[in-house]
Design a protein around this motif. Structure first.
Motif, PDB file in Angstrom:
ATOM      1  N   TYR A  16      -0.962   0.500 -10.901  1.00  0.00           N
ATOM      2  CA  TYR A  16      -1.041  -0.142  -9.583  1.00  0.00           C
ATOM      3  C   TYR A  16      -2.268  -1.046  -9.460  1.00  0.00           C
ATOM      4  CZ  TYR A  16       3.122   2.122  -7.998  1.00  0.00           C
ATOM      5  OH  TYR A  16       4.431   2.493  -7.864  1.00  0.00           O
ATOM      6  N   GLU A  17      -3.346  -0.713 -10.138  1.00  0.00           N
ATOM      7  CA  GLU A  17      -4.507  -1.609 -10.161  1.00  0.00           C
ATOM      8  C   GLU A  17      -4.147  -2.913 -10.858  1.00  0.00           C
ATOM      9  OE1 GLU A  17      -7.322   1.016 -11.969  1.00  0.00           O
ATOM     10  OE2 GLU A  17      -7.536   2.178 -10.114  1.00  0.00           O
ATOM     11  N   ARG A  18      -3.390  -2.834 -11.944  1.00  0.00           N
ATOM     12  CA  ARG A  18      -2.935  -4.053 -12.642  1.00  0.00           C
ATOM     13  C   ARG A  18      -1.991  -4.868 -11.747  1.00  0.00           C
ATOM     14  NH1 ARG A  18      -6.017  -5.202 -17.237  1.00  0.00           N
ATOM     15  NH2 ARG A  18      -6.851  -3.186 -17.826  1.00  0.00           N
ATOM     16  N   VAL A  58      -8.355  -0.302  -4.687  1.00  0.00           N
ATOM     17  CA  VAL A  58      -6.896  -0.269  -4.632  1.00  0.00           C
ATOM     18  C   VAL A  58      -6.458   1.169  -4.347  1.00  0.00           C
ATOM     19  CG1 VAL A  58      -4.752  -0.668  -5.909  1.00  0.00           C
ATOM     20  CG2 VAL A  58      -6.735  -2.158  -6.296  1.00  0.00           C
ATOM     21  N   LYS A  59      -5.621   1.333  -3.332  1.00  0.00           N
ATOM     22  CA  LYS A  59      -5.092   2.658  -2.984  1.00  0.00           C
ATOM     23  C   LYS A  59      -3.577   2.575  -2.906  1.00  0.00           C
ATOM     24  CE  LYS A  59      -8.753   5.130  -2.595  1.00  0.00           C
ATOM     25  NZ  LYS A  59      -8.985   6.179  -3.552  1.00  0.00           N
ATOM     26  N   PRO A  69      -2.495   4.133   2.962  1.00  0.00           N
ATOM     27  CA  PRO A  69      -3.434   3.966   1.849  1.00  0.00           C
ATOM     28  C   PRO A  69      -4.749   3.301   2.270  1.00  0.00           C
ATOM     29  CG  PRO A  69      -1.567   2.474   1.625  1.00  0.00           C
ATOM     30  CD  PRO A  69      -1.245   3.403   2.747  1.00  0.00           C
ATOM     31  N   LEU A  70      -4.707   2.467   3.287  1.00  0.00           N
ATOM     32  CA  LEU A  70      -5.933   1.788   3.725  1.00  0.00           C
ATOM     33  C   LEU A  70      -6.931   2.756   4.354  1.00  0.00           C
ATOM     34  CD1 LEU A  70      -4.332  -1.425   5.255  1.00  0.00           C
ATOM     35  CD2 LEU A  70      -5.340  -1.148   2.985  1.00  0.00           C
ATOM     36  N   GLU A  71      -6.440   3.856   4.899  1.00  0.00           N
ATOM     37  CA  GLU A  71      -7.310   4.845   5.530  1.00  0.00           C
ATOM     38  C   GLU A  71      -8.051   5.702   4.503  1.00  0.00           C
ATOM     39  OE1 GLU A  71      -4.483   6.961   7.879  1.00  0.00           O
ATOM     40  OE2 GLU A  71      -4.456   5.434   9.454  1.00  0.00           O
ATOM     41  N   VAL A 103      -9.906  -4.350   0.386  1.00  0.00           N
ATOM     42  CA  VAL A 103      -9.097  -3.176   0.074  1.00  0.00           C
ATOM     43  C   VAL A 103      -7.650  -3.627  -0.026  1.00  0.00           C
ATOM     44  CG1 VAL A 103      -8.298  -0.907   0.851  1.00  0.00           C
ATOM     45  CG2 VAL A 103     -10.671  -1.590   1.238  1.00  0.00           C
ATOM     46  N   ILE A 104      -6.979  -3.176  -1.077  1.00  0.00           N
ATOM     47  CA  ILE A 104      -5.545  -3.404  -1.211  1.00  0.00           C
ATOM     48  C   ILE A 104      -4.858  -2.053  -1.131  1.00  0.00           C
ATOM     49  CG2 ILE A 104      -3.664  -4.166  -2.702  1.00  0.00           C
ATOM     50  CD1 ILE A 104      -5.513  -6.267  -3.824  1.00  0.00           C
ATOM     51  N   GLY A 105      -4.034  -1.908  -0.125  1.00  0.00           N
ATOM     52  CA  GLY A 105      -3.223  -0.714   0.020  1.00  0.00           C
ATOM     53  C   GLY A 105      -1.819  -1.037  -0.449  1.00  0.00           C
TER      54      GLY A 105
END
Length: 121
Positions: A16-18, A58-59, A69-71, A103-105
């Motif tokens: 998911y980071e990629r 990244v979450k 995920p942003l929380e 931040v990327i959720g």
């Protein structure tokens, strides 16, 4: 959590980071590093967006069952990212560059990108 579960979670996180990196590249960012680690902690992605150095967490969440995920980027996590960013900027001679924390959720297949999600703390 056993070793196999940690490895499996790590490989999911890496994927998911990629994907988040590819998402940012489509927006014109240039990825500098994935998973930058130092004694202060880890930063998932470091990129350039025009004149900014962007330190990005990244979450991923499959569903809302464990929350948005942003929380998941709480104050303690923000502090770790900030300290790690200072280390990166110092080591790479970029201490005077403008920087921001994004931040990327990722929820399911949806990407939620928050620019300047928090300030240095």
């Amino acid at each position: 959590m056993n070793k196999v579960m940690r490895q499996n979670n790590r490989s999911v996180g890496t994927a998911y980071e990629r994907a988040a990196g590819a998402f940012l590249e489509e927006k014109g960012y240039r990825i500098l590093e994935y998973n930058y680690r130092c004694r202060a902690g880890e930063i998932d992605l470091i990129a350039e967006d025009e004149e900014y150095l962007v330190f990005c967490e990244v979450k991923y969440r499959k569903t809302d069952a464990k929350g948005n995920p942003l929380e998941a980027v709480d104050l303690r996590k923000q502090q770790r990212i900030y300290r790690c960013a200072l280390h990166y900027m110092t080591v790479h001679g970029k201490i005077d560059y403008p920087a921001r924390f994004d931040v990327i959720g990722i929820k399911g297949k949806e990407f939620l990108h928050i620019k300047n999600a928090f300030q240095g703390v």
